[in-house]
Structure formats: structure tokens, C-alpha cells
Design an enzyme around this catalytic site. Sequence first.
Site, mmCIF file in Angstrom:
data_model
loop_
_atom_site.group_PDB
_atom_site.id
_atom_site.type_symbol
_atom_site.label_atom_id
_atom_site.label_comp_id
_atom_site.label_asym_id
_atom_site.label_seq_id
_atom_site.Cartn_x
_atom_site.Cartn_y
_atom_site.Cartn_z
ATOM 1 C CG ASP A 38 5.193 0.112 -4.679
ATOM 2 O OD1 ASP A 38 4.541 1.005 -4.470
ATOM 3 O OD2 ASP A 38 5.551 -0.824 -4.016
ATOM 4 C CG ASP A 40 3.213 1.217 1.531
ATOM 5 O OD1 ASP A 40 3.875 1.694 2.703
ATOM 6 O OD2 ASP A 40 2.322 2.292 1.119
ATOM 7 C CD GLU A 85 -3.223 -4.217 -3.088
ATOM 8 O OE1 GLU A 85 -3.693 -4.627 -1.730
ATOM 9 O OE2 GLU A 85 -2.533 -3.546 -3.371
ATOM 10 C CB ALA A 154 -1.283 3.183 -4.281
HETATM 11 N N1 LIG Z 1 -6.104 0.877 2.960
HETATM 12 C C1 LIG Z 1 -5.103 0.517 2.383
HETATM 13 C C2 LIG Z 1 -4.867 0.671 1.026
HETATM 14 C C3 LIG Z 1 -3.855 0.072 0.489
HETATM 15 N N2 LIG Z 1 -2.807 -0.779 1.398
HETATM 16 C C4 LIG Z 1 -1.658 -1.187 0.949
HETATM 17 O O1 LIG Z 1 -0.970 -0.098 0.498
HETATM 18 C C5 LIG Z 1 0.167 -0.424 -0.586
HETATM 19 C C6 LIG Z 1 -0.307 0.675 -1.497
HETATM 20 O O2 LIG Z 1 1.154 1.587 -1.637
HETATM 21 P P1 LIG Z 1 2.377 1.261 -2.631
HETATM 22 O O3 LIG Z 1 3.441 2.118 -1.941
HETATM 23 O O4 LIG Z 1 2.640 -0.216 -2.377
HETATM 24 O O5 LIG Z 1 1.699 1.839 -3.864
HETATM 25 C C7 LIG Z 1 -0.383 -1.833 -0.873
HETATM 26 O O6 LIG Z 1 0.260 -2.768 -0.503
HETATM 27 C C8 LIG Z 1 -1.964 -2.106 -0.350
HETATM 28 O O7 LIG Z 1 -2.000 -3.302 0.106
HETATM 29 C C9 LIG Z 1 -3.214 -0.710 2.858
HETATM 30 O O8 LIG Z 1 -2.121 -1.327 3.481
HETATM 31 N N3 LIG Z 1 -4.218 -0.318 3.294
HETATM 32 MG MG LIG Z 2 3.764 -1.692 -2.937
#
Ligand SMILES: Nc1ccn([C@@H]2O[C@H](COP(=O)(O)O)[C@@H](O)[C@H]2O)c(=O)n1
Ligand SMILES: [Mg+2]
Length: 289
Positions: A38, A40, A85, A154
Site C-alpha cells: 500500500d 499512504d 473507514e 487507493a
Molecule cells: N478523500 C480521501 C480519501 C482517502 N484518503 C486516505 O487515503 C488513503 C488511501 O490510500 P492508500 O495508499 O492507503 O490505499 C487512506 O488512508 C484514506 O484514509 C484521504 O486521505 N482522503
Molecule cells: Mg494506506
Amino acid sequence: MVPELESATVRILHPERVTGIIRSLKEQGTSKLQVISDFDMTLSRFGCNGRRCPTSHNILNDSRVISEDSKRKLKDLLHYYYPIEIDPNRTLEEKRPLMVEWWSRVHELLSQQSIRKGDIAQIVSESGVMLRDGFKELFDQLHKYNVPLFIFSAGVGDVLEEIIRQANVFYSNINVVSNYMDFDENGVLTRFKGPLIHTYNKNNSVLQGTEYFQELSTRTSIILLGDSMGDLTMADGVPSVENILKIGFLNDKVEERRGKYLGAYDIVLERDETLDVANGILRYILTET
Ligand SMILES: Nc1ccn([C@@H]2O[C@H](COP(=O)(O)O)[C@@H](O)[C@H]2O)c(=O)n1
Ligand SMILES: [Mg+2]
């Protein structure tokens, strides 16, 4: 075997099982190995000097190119959906449609902001985002031994690629699947390309048709790095997995979520801002003894 596993941040429910998997990963050799991670809050840090580090979405949302009104709306969405989430008491089935709602509303708002492709490098450099301590060793080791690093996020692909580029570790062994922006002929954001990837659909359903499937199907030894319960399915696209070691970063609401994480990840790292454990395991697997 791996001294980093003795760190106070490490929790393991079945230590013998973990030792067995790490031994098997070494026995299978480098040519069978891949790392699926992953981005973030896994490769990037959760905490930055006492504050929350920005995610790839937050980097855009908080940047100078977003109007004050949209910033407020994006914050409201974050405060409403983020607790959902990470809520350990809601099922994934309950969460999925809400995550689609969150991501869709954010992408819609961002697409109205006339964000320019050419602005992204500066937005990232001004953001204060940080990769976890030890990132250089991780990326360098994998590159040196030709081990593919598949980043499944994501977040926002254009932003996270720029973070890795600015850290000077965007090597040829890296593949990224994420939400990418679609720009018009003047380099202005018009929409996000599909399929939409949110925290709880990181699986086969969004990997169909990517080159990743073909390329990495023979790599049956996997180290998976994630920070969410949704990251556990990131390796589902790999047929006939022989050994998989799942390492989970438990960053937030640690006490509430500990039980679920320990039941799902082989190794849980609590409030650990480093990649030391992953690096220690890789050092053991990759170096000849
Ligand atoms: N509007 C958003 C949507 C999601 N997040 C955060 O991004 C992270 C998803 O990315 P990954 O690389 O971890 O898959 C996840 O931690 C969500 O909380 C956000 O900040 N803003
Ligand atoms: Mg993450």
C-alpha cells in the site's frame, strides 16, 4: 534471524508461523519474491513532527490550487467518512458503498478545480509529506536484487509517483496501480480515470486488464505491507501464492483495532514510523548465508 522483530513496536500472535514463513521466503529465493505494498500511511509516514502527515489525497486537498470553499467541503467529507473507514465495528459490506461515495465526491470536487498537471511537482514539494524512515534502504534493496515492488493504492497515482520521484527512488522494478488523473490537451484535470480504487476494493476486481497480472504471476513468494484491513486482499490477483507474509502498520486507534489487526496480519507494527522490520526481513532473505 531478524533482530528487528524484537522491537517494542512489534506484535505477533503466532511467532513460530512467522519464523516458518520467513524461512520459506528465503529458501524459495529472490527470483520467486515480490513485495506488494500500500502507499499512504504504509510507505508514507502517519505522523510528521507531532501532526498527521498528509495522504496523497490530502496533499491535493490542502494545496494552494484548491479554493477555500472546496477545502472546507473536502475537510467535511474527511471528518465524516474517515471514522467510518477505520471503524472496527462496521462490516466491509457496510463500508464499501460509503467509500465509493467518499471517493466519488472528492474526485468530483477536485475535477472542478482546474488543477494543472504541471503544478503537481510543486504541490508535492510544498506538502511536507514524508516517506517512512528506512525507505531508501527498502527501495534500494529491492532494486538491487531485481525484486518487483507493486504499489497498490487507493490514493492519487500522479501524486504518489511524484513523491517517490522526488525521493529519488522511482526505480524500474516499481509498478503502481492507483487512481490516476485525466488531463485535457491543455494539461488541466478533467476527471479521474477508472476503475475507482478505494480502501476496500483493492483486489482482483480492479486489477483485471493491468499488465501486473501477467508480469508478476510467477512470483509466488510475497511480502505484503499495508495499514488497513482493506490492504489484506492486495495479493488476491496472484495465482498459486506459496508463501505470503502480511505486515500491518497499526497507526491510529491502536487499542480499539489491535485485536482485528493481530487476527489478520502476521506481524503488526504499532505506532512504528519506520520500515526497519521490513528491511530486516529483506536483508535476511536477500543476503546469502
Ligand atoms: N478523500 C480521501 C480519501 C482517502 N484518503 C486516505 O487515503 C488513503 C488511501 O490510500 P492508500 O495508499 O492507503 O490505499 C487512506 O488512508 C484514506 O484514509 C484521504 O486521505 N482522503
Ligand atoms: Mg494506506
